[in-house]
Design a protein around this motif. Structure first.
Motif, short mmCIF file in Angstrom:
data_model
loop_
_atom_site.label_atom_id
_atom_site.label_comp_id
_atom_site.label_asym_id
_atom_site.label_seq_id
_atom_site.Cartn_x
_atom_site.Cartn_y
_atom_site.Cartn_z
N SER A 158 -15.57 -5.99 -14.48
CA SER A 158 -14.04 -5.80 -14.80
C SER A 158 -13.13 -5.51 -13.69
O SER A 158 -11.81 -5.14 -13.85
N LYS A 159 -13.56 -5.64 -12.48
CA LYS A 159 -13.04 -5.24 -11.32
C LYS A 159 -12.87 -6.54 -10.28
O LYS A 159 -13.66 -7.24 -10.49
N SER A 160 -11.74 -6.78 -9.83
CA SER A 160 -11.30 -7.83 -8.61
C SER A 160 -12.22 -7.38 -7.56
O SER A 160 -12.19 -6.45 -6.99
N VAL A 161 -13.00 -8.45 -7.06
CA VAL A 161 -13.65 -8.35 -5.86
C VAL A 161 -13.28 -9.58 -4.86
O VAL A 161 -12.92 -10.74 -5.37
N LEU A 162 -13.74 -9.44 -3.55
CA LEU A 162 -13.57 -10.46 -2.70
C LEU A 162 -14.90 -10.83 -2.16
O LEU A 162 -15.79 -9.78 -1.68
N TYR A 163 -15.54 -11.89 -1.90
CA TYR A 163 -16.84 -12.40 -1.56
C TYR A 163 -16.45 -13.06 -0.38
O TYR A 163 -15.52 -13.82 0.07
N LEU A 164 -17.34 -12.93 0.70
CA LEU A 164 -17.48 -13.68 1.69
C LEU A 164 -18.67 -14.63 1.59
O LEU A 164 -19.75 -14.15 1.11
N VAL A 165 -18.37 -15.77 1.58
CA VAL A 165 -19.53 -16.94 1.30
C VAL A 165 -19.83 -17.45 2.51
O VAL A 165 -19.19 -18.23 3.31
N LEU A 211 -24.65 -26.94 -5.96
CA LEU A 211 -23.48 -26.83 -6.66
C LEU A 211 -22.62 -25.77 -6.13
O LEU A 211 -21.50 -25.76 -5.82
N SER A 212 -23.18 -24.19 -6.17
CA SER A 212 -22.62 -23.50 -5.85
C SER A 212 -22.02 -23.33 -4.10
O SER A 212 -20.91 -22.93 -4.14
N ALA A 213 -22.59 -23.93 -3.26
CA ALA A 213 -22.23 -24.09 -1.87
C ALA A 213 -21.06 -25.08 -2.09
O ALA A 213 -20.16 -24.67 -1.16
N THR A 214 -21.02 -26.08 -2.68
CA THR A 214 -20.09 -26.93 -2.74
C THR A 214 -18.68 -26.29 -3.36
O THR A 214 -17.60 -26.55 -2.89
N LEU A 215 -18.81 -25.63 -4.67
CA LEU A 215 -17.75 -24.83 -5.03
C LEU A 215 -16.91 -24.07 -4.27
O LEU A 215 -15.93 -23.86 -4.15
N ASP A 216 -18.04 -23.29 -3.76
CA ASP A 216 -17.50 -22.00 -2.74
C ASP A 216 -17.30 -22.21 -1.16
O ASP A 216 -16.80 -21.44 -0.46
N GLY A 217 -17.74 -23.30 -0.80
CA GLY A 217 -17.54 -23.62 0.60
C GLY A 217 -18.75 -23.13 1.45
O GLY A 217 -18.27 -22.80 2.56
N GLY A 218 -19.78 -22.83 1.05
CA GLY A 218 -20.85 -22.25 1.85
C GLY A 218 -21.84 -23.25 2.30
O GLY A 218 -21.79 -24.53 2.00
N THR A 219 -22.50 -22.85 3.10
CA THR A 219 -23.69 -23.65 3.66
C THR A 219 -24.87 -23.53 2.78
O THR A 219 -25.45 -22.55 2.31
N TRP A 220 -25.38 -24.75 2.09
CA TRP A 220 -26.58 -24.90 1.49
C TRP A 220 -27.64 -24.55 2.21
O TRP A 220 -28.00 -25.15 3.43
N GLY A 221 -28.61 -23.55 1.71
CA GLY A 221 -29.90 -23.05 2.45
C GLY A 221 -30.89 -23.21 1.34
O GLY A 221 -31.19 -22.22 0.74
N GLN A 275 -15.55 -21.96 5.77
CA GLN A 275 -14.66 -20.93 5.41
C GLN A 275 -13.99 -20.26 6.57
O GLN A 275 -13.22 -19.51 6.47
N VAL A 276 -14.40 -21.03 7.83
CA VAL A 276 -13.70 -20.49 9.04
C VAL A 276 -12.07 -21.11 9.06
O VAL A 276 -11.97 -22.50 8.89
N LEU A 277 -11.25 -19.82 9.31
CA LEU A 277 -9.70 -20.27 8.99
C LEU A 277 -9.22 -20.44 10.36
O LEU A 277 -8.09 -21.10 10.70
N SER A 278 -9.88 -19.74 11.34
CA SER A 278 -9.46 -19.69 12.60
C SER A 278 -10.67 -19.32 13.51
O SER A 278 -11.28 -18.39 13.29
N ILE A 279 -10.89 -19.50 14.94
CA ILE A 279 -12.00 -19.30 15.64
C ILE A 279 -11.49 -18.97 16.99
O ILE A 279 -10.63 -20.03 17.66
N CYS A 280 -11.79 -17.86 17.81
CA CYS A 280 -11.37 -18.01 19.31
C CYS A 280 -12.27 -17.23 19.92
O CYS A 280 -12.51 -15.91 20.08
#
Length: 174
Positions: free
Chosen positions: A105-112, A119-129, A83-88
């Motif tokens: 019924s509301k739009s949300v933004l998740y930090l994954v 499966l969820s880690a692969t779909l959302d780009g998270g670390t499987w723990g 999920q890292v787009l840039s790092i400094c």
């Protein structure tokens, strides 16, 4: 610790895209990894403190202060959370992607960051723990519950729709 070296990949199922034949999260925690920490000297609160980079030098990461060049993306992904787009480190700034969703019924933004299922880690780009499965969760998704609904939509491309050079096209990558 977290291993960031795997390349995230999902292979569609034989009869239909879902369920997939196989999944590979882009990072995986070891059997003891958890992003959750408890501060015993500050009220015993539990915080989410995800690991976003592996054994990597600050000098290497500082070259990504303005983003990740395409020709370095694979090497970067083998060392840093998907999920890292840039790092400094020099400026103490990390930019991470969000995942769009809907709740009540509301739009949300998740930090994954860390996910208990591969499966969820692969779909959302998270670390499987894997050890996150041991966490007791609420019986519903009401206010203050640690449970959240998660629905998968499979209205994307199939192998028939993908050009031969596409990364997940099985005819190109046996």
């Amino acid at each position: 610790m977290v291993d960031f070296s795997p390349m995230r990949n999902i292979v569609p199922g034989d009869a239909s895209a879902f369920p997939p034949k196989s999944v590979q999260p882009g990072s995986a925690g070891d059997q003891y990894h958890t992003p959750l920490i408890q501060l015993t000297n500050a009220g015993y609160e539990v915080y989410n403190a995800p690991i976003i980079g592996g054994d990597v030098a600050e000098d290497y990461l500082n070259q990504f202060c303005n983003g990740i060049p395409n020709d370095m993306l694979d090497d970067f992904r083998s060392k840093v959370h998907d999920q890292v787009l840039s790092i400094c480190p020099r400026d103490q700034v990390v930019t991470v992607a969000t995942v769009r969703g809907f709740s009540f019924s509301k739009s949300v933004l998740y930090l994954v960051f860390d996910v208990s299922d591969p499966l969820s880690a692969t779909l959302d780009g998270g670390t499987w723990g894997p050890c996150l499965r041991a966490i007791r969760t609420g019986g519903d998704d009401s206010l203050f519950s640690s449970t959240e609904r998660f629905f998968v939509c499979t209205n994307g491309y199939t192998n028939r729709d993908l050009p031969p050079e596409a990364p997940n096209n099985e005819t190109h990558h046996p």
